[in-house]
Design an enzyme around this catalytic site. Structure first.
Site, PDB file in Angstrom:
ATOM      1  N   HIS A 316       0.968  -1.252   0.110  1.00 29.66           N
ATOM      2  CA  HIS A 316       0.067  -0.039   0.149  1.00 29.66           C
ATOM      3  C   HIS A 316       0.860   1.153   0.032  1.00 29.66           C
ATOM      4  O   HIS A 316       1.898   1.187   0.570  1.00 29.66           O
ATOM      5  CB  HIS A 316      -0.892   0.021   1.068  1.00 29.66           C
ATOM      6  CG  HIS A 316      -1.970   0.910   1.173  1.00 29.66           C
ATOM      7  ND1 HIS A 316      -2.120   2.295   1.357  1.00 29.66           N
ATOM      8  CD2 HIS A 316      -3.291   0.511   0.689  1.00 29.66           C
ATOM      9  CE1 HIS A 316      -3.166   2.779   1.121  1.00 29.66           C
ATOM     10  NE2 HIS A 316      -3.987   2.002   0.843  1.00 29.66           N
ATOM     11  N   ASP A 373      -7.923  -5.399   0.161  1.00 31.84           N
ATOM     12  CA  ASP A 373      -8.681  -6.160  -0.808  1.00 31.84           C
ATOM     13  C   ASP A 373      -8.104  -7.673  -0.598  1.00 31.84           C
ATOM     14  O   ASP A 373      -8.783  -8.577  -1.313  1.00 31.84           O
ATOM     15  CB  ASP A 373      -7.813  -5.658  -2.068  1.00 31.84           C
ATOM     16  CG  ASP A 373      -8.305  -4.408  -2.629  1.00 31.84           C
ATOM     17  OD1 ASP A 373      -7.584  -3.319  -2.590  1.00 31.84           O
ATOM     18  OD2 ASP A 373      -9.873  -3.960  -2.465  1.00 31.84           O
TER      19      ASP A 373
HETATM   20  C1  SDX Z   1      -6.405   0.068  -2.805  1.00 32.53           C
HETATM   21  O1  SDX Z   1      -4.396   4.611  -2.048  1.00 32.53           O
HETATM   22  C2  SDX Z   1      -5.288   3.792  -1.282  1.00 32.53           C
HETATM   23  O2  SDX Z   1      -5.656   4.500  -0.490  1.00 32.53           O
HETATM   24  C3  SDX Z   1      -5.934   2.831  -2.134  1.00 32.53           C
HETATM   25  C4  SDX Z   1      -7.093   1.874  -1.360  1.00 32.53           C
HETATM   26  C5  SDX Z   1      -8.341   2.990  -1.107  1.00 32.53           C
HETATM   27  O3  SDX Z   1      -9.008   2.469  -0.136  1.00 32.53           O
HETATM   28  O4  SDX Z   1      -8.677   3.763  -1.965  1.00 32.53           O
HETATM   29  O5  SDX Z   1      -6.434   1.512   0.084  1.00 32.53           O
HETATM   30  C6  SDX Z   1      -7.375   0.854  -2.175  1.00 32.53           C
HETATM   31  O6  SDX Z   1      -6.133   0.505  -4.115  1.00 32.53           O
HETATM   32  C7  SDX Z   1      -5.489  -0.817  -2.029  1.00 32.53           C
HETATM   33  C8  SDX Z   1      -4.181  -1.516  -2.907  1.00 32.53           C
HETATM   34  C9  SDX Z   1      -4.940  -2.562  -3.910  1.00 32.53           C
HETATM   35  N1  SDX Z   1      -3.661  -3.033  -4.738  1.00 32.53           N
HETATM   36  C10 SDX Z   1      -3.261  -4.213  -4.893  1.00 32.53           C
HETATM   37  O7  SDX Z   1      -3.244  -4.804  -3.763  1.00 32.53           O
HETATM   38  C11 SDX Z   1      -2.249  -4.406  -5.925  1.00 32.53           C
HETATM   39  C12 SDX Z   1      -0.849  -5.054  -5.529  1.00 32.53           C
HETATM   40  N2  SDX Z   1      -0.219  -3.833  -4.892  1.00 32.53           N
HETATM   41  C13 SDX Z   1       0.933  -3.039  -5.680  1.00 32.53           C
HETATM   42  O8  SDX Z   1       0.536  -2.895  -6.722  1.00 32.53           O
HETATM   43  C14 SDX Z   1       1.297  -1.805  -4.829  1.00 32.53           C
HETATM   44  O9  SDX Z   1       1.663  -2.196  -3.597  1.00 32.53           O
HETATM   45  C15 SDX Z   1       0.497  -0.669  -4.623  1.00 32.53           C
HETATM   46  C16 SDX Z   1       0.056  -0.176  -5.923  1.00 32.53           C
HETATM   47  C17 SDX Z   1      -0.690  -0.853  -3.916  1.00 32.53           C
HETATM   48  C18 SDX Z   1       1.197   0.598  -4.065  1.00 32.53           C
HETATM   49  O10 SDX Z   1       2.436   0.730  -4.862  1.00 32.53           O
HETATM   50  P1  SDX Z   1       3.694   1.962  -4.450  1.00 32.53           P
HETATM   51  O11 SDX Z   1       3.351   2.572  -3.331  1.00 32.53           O
HETATM   52  O12 SDX Z   1       3.529   2.832  -5.708  1.00 32.53           O
HETATM   53  O13 SDX Z   1       4.780   0.857  -4.183  1.00 32.53           O
HETATM   54  P2  SDX Z   1       5.741   0.620  -5.385  1.00 32.53           P
HETATM   55  O14 SDX Z   1       5.017   0.000  -6.614  1.00 32.53           O
HETATM   56  O15 SDX Z   1       6.838   1.608  -5.476  1.00 32.53           O
HETATM   57  O16 SDX Z   1       6.375  -0.898  -4.610  1.00 32.53           O
HETATM   58  C19 SDX Z   1       7.668  -0.641  -3.549  1.00 32.53           C
HETATM   59  C20 SDX Z   1       8.341  -1.882  -3.689  1.00 32.53           C
HETATM   60  C21 SDX Z   1       8.782  -2.316  -5.172  1.00 32.53           C
HETATM   61  O17 SDX Z   1      10.048  -3.055  -4.993  1.00 32.53           O
HETATM   62  P3  SDX Z   1      11.392  -2.488  -5.311  1.00 32.53           P
HETATM   63  O18 SDX Z   1      11.274  -1.877  -6.805  1.00 32.53           O
HETATM   64  O19 SDX Z   1      11.658  -1.512  -4.426  1.00 32.53           O
HETATM   65  O20 SDX Z   1      12.401  -3.486  -5.393  1.00 32.53           O
HETATM   66  O21 SDX Z   1       7.465  -3.162  -3.201  1.00 32.53           O
HETATM   67  C22 SDX Z   1       7.269  -4.055  -4.376  1.00 32.53           C
HETATM   68  C23 SDX Z   1       7.717  -3.058  -5.511  1.00 32.53           C
HETATM   69  O22 SDX Z   1       7.850  -4.168  -6.668  1.00 32.53           O
HETATM   70  N3  SDX Z   1       6.049  -4.302  -4.527  1.00 32.53           N
HETATM   71  C24 SDX Z   1       5.547  -5.710  -4.492  1.00 32.53           C
HETATM   72  C25 SDX Z   1       4.076  -5.392  -4.228  1.00 32.53           C
HETATM   73  N4  SDX Z   1       3.545  -4.108  -4.000  1.00 32.53           N
HETATM   74  C26 SDX Z   1       4.857  -3.647  -4.119  1.00 32.53           C
HETATM   75  N5  SDX Z   1       6.240  -6.634  -4.868  1.00 32.53           N
HETATM   76  C27 SDX Z   1       5.270  -7.765  -4.808  1.00 32.53           C
HETATM   77  N6  SDX Z   1       4.124  -7.831  -4.541  1.00 32.53           N
HETATM   78  C28 SDX Z   1       3.231  -6.706  -4.445  1.00 32.53           C
HETATM   79  N7  SDX Z   1       2.073  -6.487  -4.080  1.00 32.53           N
END
Ligand code: SDX
Length: 427
Positions: A316, A373
């Protein structure tokens, strides 16, 4: 230099820029940078707005480090277990919980406003029946801006209230119609004798003519425990500060467009699997993993930088601790396990993923925890809801938050049209 400012020094020229530090009532302070470009001729660079406060707000507070969420200052744990979704709607829109009389009036008004204009019912039937319900929701809400064009001009508090109550009341009906259309079934109109949340389950499940009874394919009378579970899920989804879809709603509000096309834009943004669409993808992913034995293989894929595979429902932008909504849903899952014959195999896979991820360096170092989720899909499946309806259910819950944020934007004297700049790297 005063103690309430921050000074930026351009080390190329020694030039100093001093900006006020704004303190909120909770959470991080903010540096007021709005004149930075005028002063320095430079932009601040912040893709994805990780360090940018786009507005001042009194609606929802999140503390990502502690895993804390409050609506109008009240903790989500208290609201999700001790209050109905309609009470939370009043809280988000009006700033405090309703009196008994205000709650009854809101309940009655939402029942009367639950019906869709017949023109929209006909319009929705022209959409291909294999369309994803989210496309019907987005198109349907945009169409509502035509049927209620008068909401483009809101003057009195009653105008704002009517516009807000109307869209909150109609969203479950639109979602239910989208589902019925997708299974080729006739629409079940709202039953004015049923409450907001029970009515939604009724419009999904009833037979033509409105009959509800137990039969082989699982159509069944609605149990109070199902209504309670779904009501809690609506509350947990009601608002969430300046997330991606709320940012879109505020941006569309800033151009002066109709409030319902701002909501429709929010629906479209929420659909993405990185945002609200994740709840549908979580169940797809748990089904794809298929068994507890396969979990390790997929955890390895999630950690592999060369593999685009991500664990849906994990991570998140703000929560760097357990999402408090996930905690509440996890407890709800345990309570409902027997009552609603939850899919225990999916639960076991989910628990195994959580166990490994919370002890694995990759996830710990990146502070990746289960988010809302990760758990909602298992309960929604147990309520007999198809995966395609998971994000529409998120929309039903979030509509009140979007409209409360829209109204706050309109009343904010500092609001301006959303118009960020760029670092140009082209020819
Ligand atoms: C919602 O914003 C809100 O409040 C949203 C929400 C709401 O109520 O409105 O809470 C609802 O959207 C919840 C989130 C649902 N999405 C998912 O579950 C999809 C999977 N999660 C990711 O795509 C991700 O964690 C996000 C999109 C939620 C957050 O992305 P960020 O903050 O931009 O983080 P990032 O992509 O920069 O990741 C940081 C690191 C990365 O690794 P490095 O490049 O540093 O090596 O963490 C890794 C990412 O690769 N990473 C994950 C991961 N999420 C982040 N690795 C594996 N699995 C994951 N799910």
């Amino acid at each position: 230099m005063s103690d309430k400012t921050m000074t930026l020094i351009d080390n190329r020229t020694g030039e100093k820029y001093e900006y006020p530090i704004l303190e909120g009532t909770r959470g991080p302070a903010a540096v007021d940078m709005r004149s930075f470009y005028k002063d320095s001729g430079m932009f601040s660079y912040d893709p994805g707005f990780t360090s940018t406060a786009s507005c001042k707000s009194e609606i929802t507070f999140i503390n990502g480090e502690k895993g804390e969420l409050r609506y109008r200052g009240l903790p989500i744990e208290e609201l999700a277990t001790g209050h109905s979704y309609l009470e939370v709607c009043h809280l988000l829109l009006e700033g405090e919980l309703p009196t008994e009389e205000q709650l009854q009036n809101l309940d009655l008004e939402l029942r009367h406003r639950a019906f869709l204009p017949e023109g929209l019912v006909r319009l929705s039937q022209t959409i291909p029946d294999d369309a994803h319900p989210m496309s019907v929701m987005s198109a349907g809400v945009t169409a509502l801006s035509a049927f209620y064009y008068e909401h483009l001009k809101l003057e009195t508090p009653e105008d704002y209230r009517e516009m807000a109550h109307r869209i909150i009341a109609k969203m479950p009906t639109l979602a239910a119609f989208a589902y019925r259309h997708s299974i080729g079934a006739t629409y079940i109109y709202p039953d004015i004798d049923r409450s907001f949340t029970e009515n939604f389950l009724y419009m999904l499940r009833a037979y033509p003519g409105g009959k509800m009874h137990r039969d082989p394919d699982g159509h069944r009378e609605i149990k109070p425990i199902e209504v309670e579970a779904l009501d809690t899920i609506f509350t947990l989804h009601a608002d969430h500060e300046q997330n991606a879809s709320t940012t879109v709603v505020r941006s569309v509000a800033s151009t002066g467009a109709h409030p319902y096309v701002a909501i429709s834009s929010g629906i479209s943004a929420l659909w993405g699997r990185a945002h609200g669409g994740a709840n549908e993808s979580v169940i797809e992913q748990l089904r794809m993993i298929g068994s507890v034995e396969n979990v390790d293989k997929y955890i390895a894929r999630a950690k592999d930088p060369n593999d685009p595979f991500r664990l849906m429902g994990f991570g998140h932008r703000v929560y760097k601790n357990f999402d408090p909504r996930a905690r509440i849903l996890k407890k709800l899952q345990d309570q409902l396990r027997d009552e609603l014959n939850l899919d225990t195999e999916l639960m076991r896979i989910a628990q195994r993923i959580e166990e490994i991820a919370l002890s694995d360096e990759y996830f710990i170092q990146r502070k990746l925890y289960p988010n809302i989720d990760f758990y909602s899909g298992i309960i929604l499946t147990a309520l007999g809801l198809p995966r395609s309806m998971f994000t529409p259910i998120f929309v039903i819950g979030r509509t009140v938050g979007w409209i409360a944020q829209w109204i706050e934007f309109k009343k904010d004297k500092e609001s301006k049209i959303a118009r960020p700049r760029q670092l140009y790297v082209g020819k």
